[in-house]
Design an enzyme around this catalytic site. Structure first.
Site, short mmCIF file in Angstrom:
data_model
loop_
_atom_site.label_atom_id
_atom_site.label_comp_id
_atom_site.label_asym_id
_atom_site.label_seq_id
_atom_site.Cartn_x
_atom_site.Cartn_y
_atom_site.Cartn_z
N GLY A 37 -4.36 1.53 -23.92
CA GLY A 37 -4.77 2.71 -23.14
C GLY A 37 -5.68 2.36 -21.97
O GLY A 37 -5.75 3.11 -20.99
N ALA A 58 -7.05 2.61 -26.55
CA ALA A 58 -7.34 3.85 -27.26
C ALA A 58 -8.11 3.46 -28.53
O ALA A 58 -7.96 2.33 -29.02
CB ALA A 58 -6.04 4.54 -27.62
N GLU A 61 0.32 -2.79 -27.92
CA GLU A 61 0.62 -1.77 -28.93
C GLU A 61 1.62 -2.21 -30.00
O GLU A 61 1.49 -1.85 -31.17
CB GLU A 61 1.12 -0.48 -28.27
CG GLU A 61 0.03 0.36 -27.62
CD GLU A 61 -0.30 -0.06 -26.19
OE1 GLU A 61 0.15 -1.15 -25.76
OE2 GLU A 61 -1.00 0.70 -25.50
N GLU A 99 -3.31 1.35 -19.32
CA GLU A 99 -2.61 2.58 -18.92
C GLU A 99 -3.52 3.44 -18.03
O GLU A 99 -3.07 4.06 -17.07
CB GLU A 99 -2.16 3.35 -20.16
CG GLU A 99 -1.06 2.60 -20.91
CD GLU A 99 -0.68 3.28 -22.21
OE1 GLU A 99 -1.55 3.38 -23.10
OE2 GLU A 99 0.48 3.72 -22.34
N1 COA Z 1 -10.41 0.74 -30.69
C1 COA Z 1 -11.50 0.84 -31.47
N2 COA Z 1 -12.46 -0.09 -31.50
C2 COA Z 1 -12.31 -1.17 -30.72
C3 COA Z 1 -11.19 -1.35 -29.89
C4 COA Z 1 -10.21 -0.33 -29.89
N3 COA Z 1 -9.12 -0.37 -29.13
N4 COA Z 1 -11.31 -2.54 -29.25
C5 COA Z 1 -12.48 -3.08 -29.66
N5 COA Z 1 -13.08 -2.25 -30.54
C6 COA Z 1 -14.35 -2.46 -31.23
C7 COA Z 1 -14.22 -3.46 -32.37
O1 COA Z 1 -13.72 -2.81 -33.54
C8 COA Z 1 -15.66 -3.91 -32.52
O2 COA Z 1 -16.37 -2.91 -33.18
P1 COA Z 1 -17.42 -3.33 -34.36
O3 COA Z 1 -18.44 -4.23 -33.68
O4 COA Z 1 -17.99 -2.03 -34.82
O5 COA Z 1 -16.62 -4.07 -35.38
C9 COA Z 1 -16.15 -3.95 -31.07
O6 COA Z 1 -15.28 -3.07 -30.35
C10 COA Z 1 -16.11 -5.31 -30.44
O7 COA Z 1 -14.79 -5.81 -30.54
P2 COA Z 1 -14.44 -7.24 -31.17
O8 COA Z 1 -13.01 -7.19 -31.63
O9 COA Z 1 -15.45 -7.64 -32.16
O10 COA Z 1 -14.56 -8.14 -29.86
P3 COA Z 1 -13.83 -9.56 -29.61
O11 COA Z 1 -14.48 -10.13 -28.41
O12 COA Z 1 -13.78 -10.37 -30.84
O13 COA Z 1 -12.30 -9.16 -29.25
C11 COA Z 1 -10.59 -7.86 -28.14
C12 COA Z 1 -12.01 -8.43 -28.08
C13 COA Z 1 -10.39 -6.95 -26.95
C14 COA Z 1 -9.57 -9.01 -28.10
C15 COA Z 1 -10.40 -7.10 -29.48
O14 COA Z 1 -11.47 -6.17 -29.58
C16 COA Z 1 -9.13 -6.32 -29.58
O15 COA Z 1 -8.07 -6.89 -29.79
N6 COA Z 1 -9.19 -4.96 -29.44
C17 COA Z 1 -8.06 -4.09 -29.62
C18 COA Z 1 -7.14 -4.18 -28.43
C19 COA Z 1 -5.93 -3.29 -28.64
O16 COA Z 1 -5.10 -3.54 -29.48
N7 COA Z 1 -5.86 -2.22 -27.85
C20 COA Z 1 -4.75 -1.33 -27.85
C21 COA Z 1 -5.05 -0.15 -28.67
S1 COA Z 1 -3.67 0.97 -28.70
#
Ligand code: COA
Length: 257
Positions: free
Chosen positions: A112, A66, A135, A115
């Protein structure tokens, strides 16, 4: 219908929905959830469509969760409403569609995103895919059905471990624990989804709808799955597909549904 965050393509009776926010790793913001709802509704109401494939754009993510930026300042009531609305509009909605939905997990499926994949009728994954419910690392729990569907798929102990550690698992581990049905190289993922969809569309779509209802009934509170099966089984006897399927078998020819 015009969409900004998803792509929809239809080929014969197979529709493919691609979540298309690659710069945000296809994170589910409000608009994307609403667009997905409308696309699923549209496709499900068109009798020409028999299977939906759901995937993410790019080679990095199915859906990374999400959109955290959208809910970081929510209060208790807003948080509860976010989960309730999301479950109604998208997650439960997909699970209860009349036509099968295959999740083709092409990269990260987190929070999400996992999910969403779990709300689909079954899942296949590319070998680079990583799945998890992180989460609790954000101070919250899965709110789009993850605490219910993950234990159904992988068992309570494995689900508890995944949720408590917030750890991602690799595609092979997801295969071993039954979270995904097949793992293939990334370039083979959509061809496999299409091959499976082509196999499904040869069968009776009315019987498949009945099967979805019967299987889902076993996971619903206060509903007797065996009773639902009896009703759905009986209903099949009144359909053209039943007549065609049984007649074709007895005439030693392929059924034409
Ligand atoms: N919500 C909003 N933005 C998200 C996102 C999310 N769940 N997951 C990734 N993004 C965005 C990042 O903020 C980034 O945006 P930016 O370039 O404007 O800063 C872009 O997507 C790329 O992500 P980034 O984190 O730079 O990629 P990465 O390869 O370093 O890491 C992940 C990849 C998936 C490990 C990392 O993005 C992450 O941990 N995301 C969140 C996962 C999460 O907790 N999801 C559950 C949400 S309830």
């Amino acid at each position: 219908m015009k969409y900004h965050n998803i792509l929809v393509e239809t080929n014969k009776s197979i529709a493919t929905i691609t979540i298309n926010r690659p710069k945000k790793l296809n994170a589910l913001n409000r608009d994307t959830i609403n667009e997905l709802h409308n696309a699923f509704l549209d496709i499900d109401s068109d009798k020409n469509n028999n299977v939906i494939i759901l995937t993410g754009s790019g080679d990095k993510a199915f859906v990374a969760g999400a959109d955290i930026a959208e809910f970081s300042d929510f209060d208790v009531a807003e948080g509860a409403n976010l989960a309730k609305k999301g479950q109604e509009v998208l997650f439960d909605f997909i699970e209860n569609l009349n036509i099968p939905v295959i999740a083709a997990i092409n990269g990260f499926a987190l929070g999400g995103g996992l999910e969403l994949a779990m709300a689909c009728h079954f899942r296949i994954a590319s070998d680079n895919a990583k799945m998890g419910l992180p989460e609790v690392s954000l101070g919250v729990i899965p709110g789009y059905g993850g605490t219910q569907r993950l234990p159904q798929l992988v068992g309570k102990g494995k689900a508890m471990e995944m949720i408590m550690t917030a750890r991602m698992i690799a595609a092979e581990d997801a295969y071993q624990c039954g979270l995904v049905n097949h793992v293939v190289a990334q370039e083979a993922l959509l061809p496999l989804a299409e091959k499976m969809a082509s196999k499904i569309i040869q069968n009776s779509s009315t019987a498949i709808t009945a099967a979805i209802k019967a299987v889902n009934a076993g996971f619903k509170d206060g509903v007797n799955g065996y009773q639902t099966e009896i009703e759905q089984f009986g209903n099949c006897f009144g359909t053209d597909d039943f007549e065609e399927g049984t007649t074709a078998f007895l005439e030693k020819r392929k059924a034409n549904f």
